[in-house]
Motif scaffolding. Structure first.
Motif, PDB file in Angstrom:
ATOM      1  N   THR A  70       0.944  -0.958  -0.093  1.00 19.52           N
ATOM      2  CA  THR A  70      -0.207   0.363  -0.336  1.00 19.52           C
ATOM      3  C   THR A  70       1.036   1.357  -0.006  1.00 19.52           C
ATOM      4  OG1 THR A  70      -1.552  -1.475   1.193  1.00 19.52           O
ATOM      5  CG2 THR A  70      -1.545   1.835   1.169  1.00 19.52           C
ATOM      6  N   GLY A  71       2.448   1.311   0.771  1.00 17.42           N
ATOM      7  CA  GLY A  71       2.485   2.357   0.710  1.00 17.42           C
ATOM      8  C   GLY A  71       4.161   1.720   0.838  1.00 17.42           C
ATOM      9  N   GLY A  72       5.111   2.647   0.306  1.00 16.28           N
ATOM     10  CA  GLY A  72       6.739   1.921   0.717  1.00 16.28           C
ATOM     11  C   GLY A  72       7.613   1.820  -0.862  1.00 16.28           C
ATOM     12  N   ASP A  73       8.232   0.220  -0.107  1.00 12.59           N
ATOM     13  CA  ASP A  73       8.999  -0.038  -1.558  1.00 12.59           C
ATOM     14  C   ASP A  73       9.676  -1.433  -0.803  1.00 12.59           C
ATOM     15  OD1 ASP A  73      10.019  -0.146  -4.052  1.00 12.59           O
ATOM     16  OD2 ASP A  73      12.193   0.271  -2.967  1.00 12.59           O
ATOM     17  N   VAL A  74       9.702  -2.916  -1.943  1.00 10.00           N
ATOM     18  CA  VAL A  74       9.841  -3.707  -1.611  1.00 10.00           C
ATOM     19  C   VAL A  74      11.214  -4.107  -2.524  1.00 10.00           C
ATOM     20  CG1 VAL A  74      10.519  -6.391  -0.818  1.00 10.00           C
ATOM     21  CG2 VAL A  74       8.710  -4.421  -0.461  1.00 10.00           C
ATOM     22  N   ARG A  75      12.218  -3.762  -2.591  1.00  7.08           N
ATOM     23  CA  ARG A  75      13.226  -4.330  -3.112  1.00  7.08           C
ATOM     24  C   ARG A  75      14.363  -5.570  -3.051  1.00  7.08           C
ATOM     25  NH1 ARG A  75      14.663  -0.113  -7.198  1.00  7.08           N
ATOM     26  NH2 ARG A  75      13.776   1.243  -6.530  1.00  7.08           N
ATOM     27  N   PHE A  76      14.715  -5.847  -4.189  1.00  8.11           N
ATOM     28  CA  PHE A  76      15.383  -7.549  -4.416  1.00  8.11           C
ATOM     29  C   PHE A  76      16.626  -7.596  -5.087  1.00  8.11           C
ATOM     30  CE2 PHE A  76      15.789 -11.930  -7.024  1.00  8.11           C
ATOM     31  CZ  PHE A  76      16.169 -12.440  -5.829  1.00  8.11           C
ATOM     32  N   PHE A  77      17.954  -7.912  -4.895  1.00  7.51           N
ATOM     33  CA  PHE A  77      18.435  -6.975  -5.332  1.00  7.51           C
ATOM     34  C   PHE A  77      19.067  -5.919  -5.630  1.00  7.51           C
ATOM     35  CE2 PHE A  77      19.481 -10.999  -3.455  1.00  7.51           C
ATOM     36  CZ  PHE A  77      20.641 -11.690  -3.121  1.00  7.51           C
ATOM     37  N   GLY A  78      18.234  -4.631  -5.272  1.00  8.72           N
ATOM     38  CA  GLY A  78      18.143  -4.226  -5.882  1.00  8.72           C
ATOM     39  C   GLY A  78      17.299  -2.827  -6.819  1.00  8.72           C
ATOM     40  N   ASP A  79      16.536  -4.360  -7.257  1.00  8.74           N
ATOM     41  CA  ASP A  79      15.009  -4.725  -8.670  1.00  8.74           C
ATOM     42  C   ASP A  79      13.746  -3.831  -7.823  1.00  8.74           C
ATOM     43  OD1 ASP A  79      16.888  -3.902 -10.717  1.00  8.74           O
ATOM     44  OD2 ASP A  79      16.908  -6.201 -10.275  1.00  8.74           O
ATOM     45  N   PRO A  80      12.925  -3.017  -8.387  1.00  6.31           N
ATOM     46  CA  PRO A  80      11.474  -3.152  -7.461  1.00  6.31           C
ATOM     47  C   PRO A  80      10.759  -4.421  -7.632  1.00  6.31           C
ATOM     48  CG  PRO A  80      12.084  -1.261  -8.842  1.00  6.31           C
ATOM     49  CD  PRO A  80      13.416  -2.837  -8.634  1.00  6.31           C
ATOM     50  N   VAL A  81      10.059  -5.181  -6.367  1.00  2.00           N
ATOM     51  CA  VAL A  81       9.233  -6.677  -6.988  1.00  2.00           C
ATOM     52  C   VAL A  81       8.081  -6.134  -6.973  1.00  2.00           C
ATOM     53  CG1 VAL A  81       8.141  -8.280  -4.988  1.00  2.00           C
ATOM     54  CG2 VAL A  81      10.865  -7.597  -4.898  1.00  2.00           C
ATOM     55  N   THR A  82       7.662  -6.628  -8.386  1.00  4.17           N
ATOM     56  CA  THR A  82       6.664  -6.544  -8.982  1.00  4.17           C
ATOM     57  C   THR A  82       5.988  -7.487  -9.107  1.00  4.17           C
ATOM     58  OG1 THR A  82       7.839  -6.355 -11.339  1.00  4.17           O
ATOM     59  CG2 THR A  82       7.644  -4.181 -10.027  1.00  4.17           C
ATOM     60  N   GLY A  83       6.359  -9.004  -8.984  1.00  3.96           N
ATOM     61  CA  GLY A  83       5.567  -9.908  -8.744  1.00  3.96           C
ATOM     62  C   GLY A  83       6.082 -11.296  -8.034  1.00  3.96           C
ATOM     63  N   PRO A  84       6.047 -12.118  -8.650  1.00  2.00           N
ATOM     64  CA  PRO A  84       6.437 -13.372  -7.900  1.00  2.00           C
ATOM     65  C   PRO A  84       7.138 -13.905  -8.762  1.00  2.00           C
ATOM     66  CG  PRO A  84       4.095 -14.112  -7.977  1.00  2.00           C
ATOM     67  CD  PRO A  84       4.259 -12.137  -9.097  1.00  2.00           C
ATOM     68  N   SER A  85       8.290 -14.560  -8.641  1.00  2.00           N
ATOM     69  CA  SER A  85      10.247 -14.509  -8.720  1.00  2.00           C
ATOM     70  C   SER A  85      10.479 -16.345  -8.479  1.00  2.00           C
ATOM     71  CB  SER A  85      11.112 -13.985  -8.496  1.00  2.00           C
ATOM     72  OG  SER A  85      12.328 -14.760  -9.192  1.00  2.00           O
ATOM     73  N   PRO A  86      10.665 -17.484  -9.329  1.00  2.00           N
ATOM     74  CA  PRO A  86      11.438 -18.254  -8.575  1.00  2.00           C
ATOM     75  C   PRO A  86      12.870 -18.014  -8.185  1.00  2.00           C
ATOM     76  CG  PRO A  86      12.176 -17.584 -11.213  1.00  2.00           C
ATOM     77  CD  PRO A  86      10.494 -16.703 -11.047  1.00  2.00           C
ATOM     78  N   ASP A  87      13.593 -16.435  -7.986  1.00  2.00           N
ATOM     79  CA  ASP A  87      14.012 -16.521  -7.095  1.00  2.00           C
ATOM     80  C   ASP A  87      13.829 -15.935  -5.880  1.00  2.00           C
ATOM     81  OD1 ASP A  87      16.687 -16.730  -9.042  1.00  2.00           O
ATOM     82  OD2 ASP A  87      16.283 -14.326  -9.810  1.00  2.00           O
ATOM     83  N   ARG A  88      12.626 -16.017  -5.661  1.00  2.00           N
ATOM     84  CA  ARG A  88      12.355 -15.957  -4.168  1.00  2.00           C
ATOM     85  C   ARG A  88      10.996 -17.020  -4.492  1.00  2.00           C
ATOM     86  NH1 ARG A  88      11.667 -10.943  -6.357  1.00  2.00           N
ATOM     87  NH2 ARG A  88       9.603 -11.593  -6.503  1.00  2.00           N
ATOM     88  N   SER A  89      11.770 -18.297  -3.206  1.00  2.00           N
ATOM     89  CA  SER A  89      10.352 -19.513  -3.649  1.00  2.00           C
ATOM     90  C   SER A  89       9.165 -18.904  -2.031  1.00  2.00           C
ATOM     91  CB  SER A  89      11.242 -20.472  -3.615  1.00  2.00           C
ATOM     92  OG  SER A  89      11.842 -20.754  -4.623  1.00  2.00           O
ATOM     93  N   LEU A  90       8.481 -19.337  -2.102  1.00  2.00           N
ATOM     94  CA  LEU A  90       7.712 -19.158  -0.717  1.00  2.00           C
ATOM     95  C   LEU A  90       7.031 -20.149  -0.622  1.00  2.00           C
ATOM     96  CD1 LEU A  90       6.108 -17.487   1.775  1.00  2.00           C
ATOM     97  CD2 LEU A  90       4.379 -17.274  -0.239  1.00  2.00           C
ATOM     98  N   ILE A  91       7.662 -21.230   0.413  1.00  3.48           N
ATOM     99  CA  ILE A  91       6.699 -22.861   1.182  1.00  3.48           C
ATOM    100  C   ILE A  91       5.658 -22.533   2.472  1.00  3.48           C
ATOM    101  CG2 ILE A  91       8.088 -24.462   2.612  1.00  3.48           C
ATOM    102  CD1 ILE A  91      10.407 -23.979   1.228  1.00  3.48           C
TER     103      ILE A  91
END
Length: 273
Positions: A70-91
């Motif tokens: 809703t507010g703020g920013d999440v980044r993954f190795f410098g890139d904005p998180v805009t959707g799911p990625s196999p580099d970030r696996s959720l269990i």
């Protein structure tokens, strides 16, 4: 495929001012998270600890890209998180294995979506299962496995995608105490070998102390970071040592007021429902 020495540079996860309001703009709106600032290093094991409903799992979903901030920013190795990625696996807490697929087919399911050929998928699944000690169960169905074994299959499925970050939402909650302890030891071995960062949600103080490099303690809703407790004790940790007992007491004190607040809020919601 090699699980060790993943080629990663910079901060793995950076959350700046992250907030989340569910059903925003409606009469049912409620604020789950407020102004979360958090940096996770490559290869770090971070545990989220807090009362029920404080937004721990919500933060995992935001980092995974399954939900939007809703507010703020999440980044993954410098890139904005805009959707799911196999580099970030959720269990998840529930393993969500497909009962009509055998173990290696479940492990390689993500690779099948990517279009990898069957022989390549099976080879990757075999290596991932060998990594979690279940290569002999490759051709079994999920209903032929114990709860702990099914959770290990879920970890293997995540590892098959070679993630840089493993996001784990109370994965051992449904297990008995003895199996939970075995799974904690198993997870630490997998984590060391994989080189991935782990973000792990739990309600259990003992589990947090056994696993974490840092424990992030959340307040009651709206979830904020109340404290970050580093743990530098060598692993495996003696749960009866004075150092561990001191950590257990400190975390219990940090959580006491938040648990009371969360319980009072839930009672209030029940009365008005």
């Amino acid at each position: 495929m090699a699980f060790d020495s993943l080629p990663i540079d910079g901060d793995a996860i950076v959350c700046r001012g992250v907030s989340k309001t569910w059903a925003e703009g409606t009469r049912r709106a409620h604020e789950a998270l407020r102004d979360i600032d958090l940096v996770v290093q490559p290869g770090e094991f971070v545990v989220f600890l807090g009362p029920s409903g404080c937004g721990k799992s919500t933060l995992l979903y935001l980092i995974s890209g399954l939900e939007t901030v809703t507010g703020g920013d999440v980044r993954f190795f410098g890139d904005p998180v805009t959707g799911p990625s196999p580099d970030r696996s959720l269990i998840f807490q529930e393993t969500s294995l497909f009962p009509w697929l055998n173990v290696w087919q479940n492990v390689s399911f993500g690779l099948s979506l990517r279009g990898d050929p069957p022989a390549a998928r099976k080879a990757v699944a075999e290596q991932a299962l060998r990594h979690v000690g279940l290569v002999e169960a490759m051709d079994k169905r999920p209903d032929e496995l114990s709860g702990g074994m099914r959770q290990r299959v879920a970890v293997a499925r995540a590892l098959a995608m070679r993630p840089k970050v493993l996001l784990m939402d109370e994965p051992f909650a449904a297990l008995d105490v003895q199996t939970r302890q075995k799974m904690q030891d198993f997870l630490l071995d997998v984590w060391r070998d994989s080189g991935a960062s782990v973000l792990f949600v739990t309600h259990h103080i003992d589990e947090a102390v056994a696993l974490a490099d840092r424990v992030v303690v959340f307040s009651a809703r709206p979830g904020t970071i109340k404290a970050v407790v580093p743990i530098s004790l060598p692993r495996p940790r003696d749960q009866f040592s004075r150092e561990v007992e001191r950590l257990r007491i400190d975390l219990t004190e940090l959580l006491r007021d938040e648990v009371d607040r969360a319980f009072a809020e839930q009672e209030g919601l029940a009365r008005t429902a």
